[in-house]
Enzyme design. Structure first.
Site, PDB file in Angstrom:
ATOM      1  N   GLY A 288       0.790  -1.226   0.000  1.00 31.19           N
ATOM      2  CA  GLY A 288       0.000   0.000   0.000  1.00 31.19           C
ATOM      3  C   GLY A 288       0.819   1.270   0.000  1.00 31.19           C
TER       4      GLY A 288
ATOM      5  CE  LYS B  85      -3.137  -3.612  -7.829  1.00 33.98           C
ATOM      6  NZ  LYS B  85      -3.291  -5.076  -7.691  1.00 33.98           N
TER       7      LYS B  85
ATOM      8  NE  ARG C 155      -4.762  -9.816  -0.854  1.00 36.90           N
ATOM      9  CZ  ARG C 155      -4.900  -8.908  -1.821  1.00 36.90           C
ATOM     10  NH1 ARG C 155      -5.837  -9.069  -2.750  1.00 36.90           N
ATOM     11  NH2 ARG C 155      -4.099  -7.863  -1.884  1.00 36.90           N
TER      12      ARG C 155
END
Length: 449
Positions: free
Chosen positions: A164, A237, A291
């Protein structure tokens, strides 16, 4: 197959998993904090369990509470969604110790890929191209300076346990390297409890390309093409599309095959995404997410493959139901993340949704757990929903997206819808000519004025 799945998440991803489970005939358990008692996934699940107060560490991150919820309801599997505990190896181990299946990869693979330094070592071993940089963590100023001289300025210093954009600093000259190293270490320690950092070559105008993979841990692994996630703000994003406007079929096949073979050798289980920076025709590995991704619907729209369904089947012990030759990319898809934020300042805007109307029609999908009267709580991610649009061509997709954005109504709170209405009409975006720095430059230049 599983009898009952507990969904250890909230919001649109909890609803997405719930739908997949129901289509497989599996009973569902929703967990929720007191702030999410009226959430849509709670209303639609077969059972629900309150696991704590609004603060995430006391509810959605509360591992003992989640395991207790499994034992109370008899759930034999847990789907973690994304975020929260989805990449927590300790949680996967705890579930295994209680004979509950974690719908995701092995804890070992979560650990390897969760440590950015170890992930890079593993990627090199598996033949995945990497950004030039340090082989491991860097602690000494002199060592950092030597590495930076070897690979050439500018360089970027990154937190090993990070993500992040936190613990990430660019050094453009020798004068910058000491301050950048110290600042990155301090930020990494504060954000992740680990001050380990590493150094990579800083690419000036790369695109962010990610390859979707699936593996069954039984010697089979495939890729499902790429998503271009280059439109970002502060490393988060905003807009994702597939296929990438920057790649052709041969590039896609080449990097996809590298990723699929690597996952086959790793004996990877479930869904994963291998992320790259792409510049001047070359791919550079940056990380792997073990994930399901927020932007997975883009891949589903262009392949017709239900990724969450595959996750569940694989976790239950089944082999992949599809071969690489079955994967055909059809048309183009774009996803816009509609957040409860001011469209230019990005200030969070929690509160009650007074009016809510989603677009529809051919090729339009909205993944959202919001509804009229729903209160966006201030405690979690600000995602209101995801608008995903598909067209036979990129141009058709853009025109359909423009129409859909104009139909989308969310009143009572600020959202990022006005930003997307600007982006879809921008010439650079229409031409597919953007990189990971484009959006921040657009905003700094007054693009939303």
């Amino acid at each position: 197959m599983f009898d009952k799945i507990l969904i250890a998440n909230r919001g649109e991803i909890a609803l997405r998993v719930l739908r997949a489970a129901k289509e497989l005939g599996i009973a569902t358990v929703a967990v929720h904090s007191t702030a999410d008692a009226d959430a849509m996934h709670v209303r639609l699940a077969d059972e629900s369990v309150c696991i704590g107060p609004p603060v995430a560490r006391e509810s959605y991150l509360n591992m003992p509470a989640l395991i207790a919820a499994c034992e109370i309801t008899g759930a034999d599997a847990v789907h973690p969604g994304y975020g929260f505990l989805s990449e927590n190896a300790r949680f996967a181990d705890m579930l295994d110790a209680h004979n509950i299946t974690f719908i995701g990869p092995k804890a070992e693979h979560i650990r390897i890929m969760g440590d950015k330094i170890e992930a890079k070592r593993t990627a090199r071993r598996l033949g995945i191209p990497c950004v030039p940089g340090s082989d491991g963590g860097v602690t000494e100023d002199a060592e950092a300076l030597r590495i930076a001289r070897d690979i050439g300025f500018p360089v970027i210093i990154k937190a090993a346990a990070g993500g992040g954009g936190r613990g990430m600093k660019v050094a453009r000259s020798e004068d910058d390297i000491v301050v950048a190293l110290q600042t990155a270490r301090t930020e990494a320690k504060a954000a992740f409890g680990d001050d380990a950092v590493y150094i990579e070559k800083y690419l000036e105008k790369p695109r962010h390309i990610e390859i979707q993979v699936l593996g069954d841990g039984k010697g089979h692994a495939i890729h499902l093409g790429e998503r271009d996630c280059s439109l970002q703000r502060r490393h988060q994003k905003v807009w994702e599309e597939g296929p990438s406007p920057a790649l052709n079929a041969s590039m896609r096949a080449e990097i996809g095959d590298v990723c699929a073979k690597a996952m086959q050798e790793l004996q990877y289980i479930g869904a994963g995404t291998i992320e790259f920076l792409y510049e001047d025709g070359k791919f550079y590995f940056i990380e792997m997410n073990t994930r399901i991704q927020v932007e997975h619907p883009v891949t589903e729209m262009i392949t017709g493959i239900d990724l969450v369904n595959e996750q569940i089947r694989i976790a239950a012990g089944a082999e992949l139901s599809i071969k690489q030759s079955d994967i055909v990319l059809e048309g183009h898809a774009i996803e816009c993340r509609v957040n409860a934020e001011h469209p230019s300042t990005f200030r969070p805007s929690p509160g009650r949704i007074q009016s809510f109307h989603t677009p529809g029609g051919l090729g339009v999908r909205v993944d959202s757990a919001a509804y009229q009267g729903y209160v966006i709580p201030p405690h979690y991610d600000s995602l209101v929903g995801k608008l995903i649009v598909h067209g036979r061509t990129r141009n058709e997709c853009l025109m359909r997206l423009r129409r859909s954005l104009d139909e989308f109504v969310v009143d009572g709170i600020d959202t990022t819808l006005p930003l997307f209405r600007k982006l879809v009409r921008n010439q650079d975006i229409q031409n597919g000519q953007y990189d990971i720095h484009w959006l921040e430059k657009f905003l700094a230049a007054g693009g939303m004025d």
